[in-house]
Design a protein around this motif. Structure first.
Motif, short mmCIF file in Angstrom:
data_model
loop_
_atom_site.label_atom_id
_atom_site.label_comp_id
_atom_site.label_asym_id
_atom_site.label_seq_id
_atom_site.Cartn_x
_atom_site.Cartn_y
_atom_site.Cartn_z
N TYR A 149 29.54 23.39 -19.38
CA TYR A 149 29.10 24.78 -19.24
C TYR A 149 28.94 25.45 -20.60
CZ TYR A 149 29.50 25.18 -14.16
OH TYR A 149 29.31 25.05 -12.82
N THR A 174 25.44 26.83 -21.92
CA THR A 174 25.30 28.23 -22.27
C THR A 174 24.76 28.40 -23.68
OG1 THR A 174 27.15 28.77 -20.82
CG2 THR A 174 26.55 30.42 -22.43
N SER A 206 27.39 29.01 -11.52
CA SER A 206 26.83 27.72 -11.92
C SER A 206 25.33 27.68 -11.72
CB SER A 206 27.51 26.60 -11.12
OG SER A 206 27.27 26.78 -9.74
#
Length: 121
Positions: A112, A116, A28
């Motif tokens: 996430y 990304t 993370s």
């Protein structure tokens, strides 16, 4: 290997626990640090990261207190999140807590994925 008082064989070691903690923190952190500093700046970005680290630490302390109930030393072990909810809140709240847990998990997964893709592009 020796079985515990519940008859389960525990196979985790200090190394496996350290590896799980390290991959969770680094995974993370690598995704969040550059993006948050770029979006929030050098003052607010690290401050937000430290704030979330404190929240994560606090919730992990609370969750670890739920591992054995009703007594933290001699109580029965709760092996899953559902066991802890069932023991502490009762059987009717298990469904609600499961829905909330999976909603947060899906939200984190989407966050996430978006982070990304923004970082890669």
């Amino acid at each position: 290997m020796e079985a515990t008082e519940e008859g389960r064989i525990r196979t985790g070691t200090l190394w496996t626990g350290t590896a799980h903690a390290f991959t969770a923190i680094v995974g993370s952190g690598i995704l969040a640090l550059p993006w948050s500093v770029a979006q929030l700046g050098w003052i607010l970005g690290p401050l937000v990261l430290v704030t979330f680290a404190i929240v994560t630490y606090y919730t992990s302390i609370i969750f670890s207190d739920c591992y054995r109930t009703p007594d933290p030393v001699t109580g029965r072990r709760n092996h899953t999140y559902g066991d802890a909810v069932r023991t502490l809140l009762g059987p009717t709240e298990v469904l609600l807590c499961s829905i909330l847990q999976y909603t947060i998990l899906w939200g984190t997964m989407i966050g996430y994925t978006i982070t990304t893709t923004i970082s890669v592009a």
